[in-house]
Every structure is written in structure tokens, then in C-alpha cells.
Motif scaffolding. Structure first.
Motif, short mmCIF file in Angstrom:
data_model
loop_
_atom_site.label_atom_id
_atom_site.label_comp_id
_atom_site.label_asym_id
_atom_site.label_seq_id
_atom_site.Cartn_x
_atom_site.Cartn_y
_atom_site.Cartn_z
N PRO A 226 -10.27 -38.53 16.94
CA PRO A 226 -9.44 -39.15 17.99
C PRO A 226 -8.21 -39.89 17.47
O PRO A 226 -7.40 -40.35 18.25
N LEU A 251 -1.20 -34.74 19.28
CA LEU A 251 -2.04 -35.94 19.24
C LEU A 251 -2.53 -36.31 17.84
O LEU A 251 -3.12 -37.37 17.65
N ASP A 304 -12.54 -32.85 18.71
CA ASP A 304 -13.28 -31.69 18.22
C ASP A 304 -12.51 -30.44 18.63
O ASP A 304 -12.03 -30.35 19.76
N MET A 307 -13.46 -28.64 21.88
CA MET A 307 -13.51 -29.37 23.15
C MET A 307 -12.12 -29.35 23.78
O MET A 307 -11.21 -30.04 23.30
N PHE A 308 -11.96 -28.57 24.82
CA PHE A 308 -10.66 -28.42 25.51
C PHE A 308 -9.52 -28.18 24.52
O PHE A 308 -8.45 -28.77 24.64
N THR A 332 -15.14 -36.05 18.98
CA THR A 332 -14.36 -35.89 20.20
C THR A 332 -14.02 -37.26 20.82
O THR A 332 -14.69 -38.26 20.53
N MET A 384 -8.19 -35.55 30.21
CA MET A 384 -6.94 -35.23 30.92
C MET A 384 -7.01 -35.67 32.38
O MET A 384 -6.57 -34.95 33.28
N VAL A 410 -10.77 -45.40 28.63
CA VAL A 410 -10.40 -45.79 27.26
C VAL A 410 -9.17 -44.99 26.83
O VAL A 410 -9.21 -43.76 26.77
N GLU A 411 -8.10 -45.73 26.59
CA GLU A 411 -6.86 -45.10 26.14
C GLU A 411 -6.74 -45.27 24.63
O GLU A 411 -7.12 -46.31 24.09
N ASN A 412 -6.22 -44.25 23.97
CA ASN A 412 -6.01 -44.30 22.52
C ASN A 412 -7.26 -44.73 21.75
O ASN A 412 -7.20 -45.59 20.87
N ALA A 413 -8.37 -44.12 22.10
CA ALA A 413 -9.63 -44.47 21.43
C ALA A 413 -9.48 -44.36 19.92
O ALA A 413 -8.87 -43.43 19.42
N ARG A 415 -7.66 -45.93 17.92
CA ARG A 415 -6.36 -46.28 17.33
C ARG A 415 -6.12 -47.78 17.46
O ARG A 415 -6.77 -48.45 18.25
N PRO A 440 -3.00 -40.78 25.75
CA PRO A 440 -4.22 -40.06 26.05
C PRO A 440 -5.38 -41.02 26.35
O PRO A 440 -5.56 -42.01 25.66
N VAL A 442 -9.57 -41.17 28.05
CA VAL A 442 -10.75 -40.47 28.55
C VAL A 442 -11.44 -41.38 29.57
O VAL A 442 -11.46 -42.60 29.42
N1 SAH Z 1 -10.12 -31.70 21.53
C1 SAH Z 1 -9.87 -33.04 22.02
C2 SAH Z 1 -9.43 -33.02 23.45
C3 SAH Z 1 -8.10 -32.38 23.67
S1 SAH Z 1 -7.57 -32.44 25.32
C4 SAH Z 1 -11.11 -33.90 21.82
O1 SAH Z 1 -12.17 -33.37 21.46
O2 SAH Z 1 -11.03 -35.11 21.97
C5 SAH Z 1 -6.57 -33.88 25.33
C6 SAH Z 1 -7.28 -35.00 26.04
O3 SAH Z 1 -8.23 -35.57 25.16
C7 SAH Z 1 -6.41 -36.14 26.45
O4 SAH Z 1 -5.76 -35.89 27.67
C8 SAH Z 1 -7.42 -37.25 26.58
O5 SAH Z 1 -8.15 -37.13 27.78
C9 SAH Z 1 -8.35 -36.94 25.45
N2 SAH Z 1 -8.02 -37.68 24.22
C10 SAH Z 1 -7.58 -37.19 23.05
N3 SAH Z 1 -7.44 -38.16 22.14
C11 SAH Z 1 -7.80 -39.30 22.74
C12 SAH Z 1 -7.90 -40.66 22.32
N4 SAH Z 1 -7.59 -41.04 21.08
N5 SAH Z 1 -8.34 -41.57 23.22
C13 SAH Z 1 -8.68 -41.22 24.46
N6 SAH Z 1 -8.61 -39.96 24.91
C14 SAH Z 1 -8.18 -39.02 24.07
#
Ligand code: SAH
Length: 471
Positions: A226, A251, A304, A307-308, A332, A384, A410-413, A415, A440, A442
Motif C-alpha cells: 500500500p 500509486l 497485491d 487485487m483489482f 493489499t 475505488m 482509510v485514505e493513504n493506508a 503512508r 486513494p 479503501v
Molecule cells: N491492487 C491494489 C488495488 C488497486 S485499485 C491493492 O491490492 O491494494 C486502486 C484502489 O486501491 C484505490 O482506489 C484505493 O481504493 C485502493 N488503495 C490503493 N492504495 C491504497 C492506500 N495506500 N490506502 C487506501 N487505499 C488504497
């Protein structure tokens, strides 16, 4: 970085030290490692300075420094332990066009002398901008322990072999040759057969390198986590370090890219929902193009890779081109977000399963089994989801979710700028707006941060905090 590190060629240059006491001794110890001609000025030299003078290592002039003394000097040190005398020496040095250092006086110095780990010709210089000498000493001690004393000998013998090694093509082949030498076989040969053994080993490794065929291209699809470099796996670090080419998502932060080799080609292939972005086909084509040339590629995806992350698209393209690959799993966003808030993604008696879902797909907002998600006790990590918060709330409430279902965003997990808010599904869009969260981020649906769980009742957005885990 106020002080930019460089290595100065002092061979045959004049270095002047004003002061001949203990303070000068510690600088002289370092300066004596160089090939400079050293002149020391001081009326009352301590014994050590006298001894060096007697041995011919330095020239000692037993009076204070005068204007003419700094002529032609590259460096002038003020080491008098006397501010006025140091200032006078600095003035003389500057007038002569030398660079000036006053010991333990950062602000009046034009350069500073780093802590040094000496494995000549390998030299490690450690500086902390004067902020933390203790730290510099600790790093020095660690490196002294880590770098074998034979390193200097190997580097010297290796240096003389550079012309021979130049017959290997630049790039991976030559690098692999030197890696084998410095990290294992050179040291073993030295211990066994001395310096002659090392030279023989170089010839042997060179023949070996000429005869082996180049490695095939390979792609590592790496989950880079992350954001915090500490959350990379050991395997991810290793593959990243071995890569010739690094392709990364937007990211993936700079601190992780720094772990690639300096010669690696680094390409951002960011895909954003908005603004300029790369097409998946172009990314696939780039992977295949570099791998076909024999490159070892690190394809860094945030979190990961599976994951998306459109992992399958890239694996399909590589399979179609017959290129070997490895997938390196990563942490992830959801697990990092949960961990930093002391939150369990599953919990006995609450949710025995957890869903990972995206609020966005190719067609815009993504549809899901909302009825199932609306059931009490359901847990989901929604990726997302920031722009889709209103949509998520609408769908979930419409299908019977309780308005006060807890939600953690949680934004910028992981970091430094991580932000957590605790809210409810009803208040989600307002809470996101009020907190200024842009992503970003979640959304952990059906879960309250641990502290908020303890507070039980209060799920207002003012629980917003800038600090990881501070909720
Ligand atoms: N493969 C990544 C996801 C990619 S999709 C994973 O496994 O985490 C991109 C999305 O991931 C973002 O829109 C957000 O929802 C989430 N994301 C990625 N990094 C993040 C972070 N540091 N903190 C919170 N959400 C994060």
C-alpha cells in the motif's frame, strides 16, 4: 539536502589545518587517509601532532597561521577550539580561494567532513547535516561490521581487471560477472589462495561469462503493497533489485522505486480514471517488447497484484508471447488499512466472511449483490469507492442495510499522511466530503475502528484524524 556529497581528489593538493591540539588530531586522523600534503599551524602542538610531524606524515609549523600560508590550499580547517582564532583562519582560507571548515561550527563552514568507512578504494561517507552525530556513528559501526575487510583488496584487484571485463557486453552480463566476484566467489578465493587466487578467479569467471548464453527475459508481477516500503515482501525487494526495467503504477511511491538499481530503466504506466492514462494494451506491449530483448522486468502494482490490478490481462499477453513470469504477492490496501486501525477483517459472531469489491468497473459504478451486502454483520472492503460513496449508500439503504451500519474509511493506508474516519453508511458521503478525503482510500463496510468500537455510540465524522491508528 543542504550539503551535497562529492569525493574530492586531494592527490598532491595542499590541505592546511589551523590548530595543533586534540581537536586537530581527530581531523588529521581522517585527512591522513588521503593523498594530500598536510600543513599544520599551531604554537602548542600535542604529542600526537609532533609524532606525525617527526614521521614526515605532516608538516608542522609551530606558530599561528598567517595570510601567505593558505596559498594554493584546497581546504583549510579551523581547529583551534577558539572561535576568534578559527574565524581568523577561515578568513585567510577564503581569501586564498580554499574551501573552509570550522570544526563543530556548521554555519560558518563551507563544507563538512563526513564519518568515513574506509575500504579503500571503496569509501562510504556518512553525513547527517550535523543533525545527529550519534546516528552517523551508529551507521558507521553497522557498516564496519557488515563490509568485509577484504572488500578493499577485492576492489583494488577488480579495478585492475576492468579493461579485461570490458570484453563482456555492457548490462546484465557484465553486472552478473561482477556480482559473482564481489558477492561470494572473490572473497572465497582470497581466503583460500590469497591475492593470486583472486586474480585467477577473475579469469575463470570471465571465461564462464563469455561461454554462458544470456538469460531469457522474465517478468515479475510484484505486489508493491500500500505504500510503506517496509510492507514489501523480501521476495518483492529481491526481484525489484534484480530488475533491468521497472514498470510501475501511479500509486507506487518514490521510496519504493528507490530500491531499484540506479541503472534500471523506470517507466510509469499509470492508469487513472481521469486525466492522461496508459491503455492496458500499451502496457502489455511494453512488457513483451522489453522481455523479448532479454530484460528482467519488475512490474510493480500497488497492493497485491491480483487485487483489482488487471493481472490476468498482463499474464495472458505474456503467455501469448511465450515469456516466463512470476507473481509476487503483496499486502493489499484493505489489510493494511485494517491493521493500522487495530481492526479485524473477520470477527467471530460478526462476520465469518469478508468481501473485496470495487465500486467501479469498466461501465462506471459497479453493481453487486446488494441484498447480501445489506445483511446485518456483513463485512466488505470496498476499493475505488470515494467518488461512488453516494451510489453505495443509496444501493445499500435501498436493499435494507441499517442506516447506522459502521463504516471506516482509510485514505493513504500505511503512508505518513494516512487518514482514518469512522462514520455510518447513512453519513458516508457527507463524512467523506467533510474530511476532504480524495483517495486513494479503501472503505471498510460493516467495521468500526477499534477505538470507535470501544466508544460504541459516537460515530461522528469528527473522529477524523491525520494519524495512523489514532482513531
Ligand atoms: N491492487 C491494489 C488495488 C488497486 S485499485 C491493492 O491490492 O491494494 C486502486 C484502489 O486501491 C484505490 O482506489 C484505493 O481504493 C485502493 N488503495 C490503493 N492504495 C491504497 C492506500 N495506500 N490506502 C487506501 N487505499 C488504497
Amino acid at each position: 539536502m543542504r550539503h551535497f556529497p562529492i569525493f574530492l581528489d586531494l592527490s598532491g593538493r595542499r590541505v592546511v589545518v589551523s590548530g595543533a591540539g586534540e581537536c586537530a588530531v581527530s581531523k588529521l586522523r581522517l585527512l591522513l587517509k588521503s593523498e594530500a600534503t598536510i600543513a599544520v599551524y599551531g604554537a602548542q602542538p600535542v604529542d600526537q601532532v609532533r609524532r606525525w610531524a617527526e614521521q614526515g606524515a605532516i608538516e608542522l609549523i609551530e606558530r599561528r597561521i598567517e595570510t601567505a600560508d593558505a596559498a594554493g590550499a584546497a581546504l583549510v580547517y579551523g581547529a583551534n577550539e577558539d572561535a576568534a582564532e578559527d574565524a581568523r583562519a577561515a578568513g585567510i582560507g577564503k581569501a586564498a580561494g580554499a574551501l573552509v571548515n570550522i570544526v563543530d561550527n556548521l554555519d560558518d563552514s563551507q563544507f563538512i567532513t563526513p564519518a568515513i568507512v574506509d575500504r579503500d578504494p571503496v569509501t562510504v561517507a556518512i553525513g547527517t547535516e550535523g543533525a545527529a552525530p550519534v546516528l552517523a556513528r551508529k551507521i558507521k559501526a553497522d557498516l564496519e561490521e557488515r563490509l568485509p575487510t577484504s572488500l578493499g583488496i577485492l576492489a583494488r584487484i577488480g579495478q585492475a581487471f576492468r579493461d579485461r571485463a570490458a570484453m563482456l557486453p555492457m548490462g546484465r552480463k557484465r553486472r552478473d560477472f561482477w556480482t559473482r566476484f564481489y558477492f561470494g566467489e572473490g572473497d572465497a578465493a582470497l581466503k583460500r589462495d590469497g591475492e593470486d587466487g583472486v586474480r585467477a578467479k577473475l579469469e575463470e569467471l570471465l571465461t564462464d561469462a563469455i561461454e554462458t548464453r544470456p538469460r531469457d527475459g522474465h517478468v515479475s508481477l510484484i505486489g508493491a503493497g500500500p505504500g510503506d516500503p517496509d510492507l514489501l515482501t523480501v521476495m518483492a525487494r529481491r526481484h525489484l533489485h534484480e530488475a533491468d526495467v521497472v514498470l510501475h503504477d501511479r500509486l507506487v511511491p518514490q521510496a519504493i522505486l528507490e530500491l531499484a538499481r540506479r541503472e534500471a530503466t523506470i517507466i510509469e504506466v499509470g492508469k487513472t480514471g481521469f486525466g492522461k492514462s496508459w491503455k492496458q494494451d500499451d502496457i502489455n506491449a511494453l512488457l513483451v517488447e522489453h522481455a523479448a530483448k532479454g530484460a528482467q522486468i519488475a512490474r510493480l502494482k500497488s497492493g497485491d497484484a491480483g487485487m483489482f490490478g488487471r493481472l490476468d490481462d498482463e499474464l495472458d499477453a505474456l503467455d501469448a508471447a511465450g515469456i516466463a513470469w512470476t507473481v509476487v504477492p503483496g499486502i493489499t490496501a484493505a489489510t493494511a488499512a485494517a491493521a493500522s486501525n487495530g481492526l479485524s477483517l473477520t470477527r467471530r459472531g460478526r462476520n465469518s466472511s469478508v468481501r473485496f469489491l470495487t465500486a467501479h468497473d469498466v461501465d462506471g459504478f459497479a453493481e453487486h449483490d446488494w441484498r447480501a451486502l445489506a445483511n446485518p454483520g456483513t463485512g466488505a472492503a470496498i476499493y475505488m469507492g470515494i467518488k461512488a460513496a453516494g451510489f453505495l449508500r443509496g444501493r445499500l439503504l435501498m436493499h435494507g442495510a441499517s442506516a447506522d451500519t459502521p463504516v471506516t474509511v482509510v485514505e493513504n493506508a500505511s503512508r505518513a499522511n494516512q487518514k482514518t474516519i469512522a462514520t455510518t453508511i447513512l453519513a458516508l458521503p457527507d463524512a467523506i466530503r467533510a474530511s476532504g478525503i480524495k483517495g486513494p482510500a479503501v472503505i471498510l463496510y460493516g467495521m468500526a475502528p477499534r477505538k470507535a468500537q470501544a466508544l460504541a455510540a459516537n460515530l461522528e465524522p469528527e473522529l477524523a484524524t491525520e494519524q495512523a491508528g489514532a482513531v
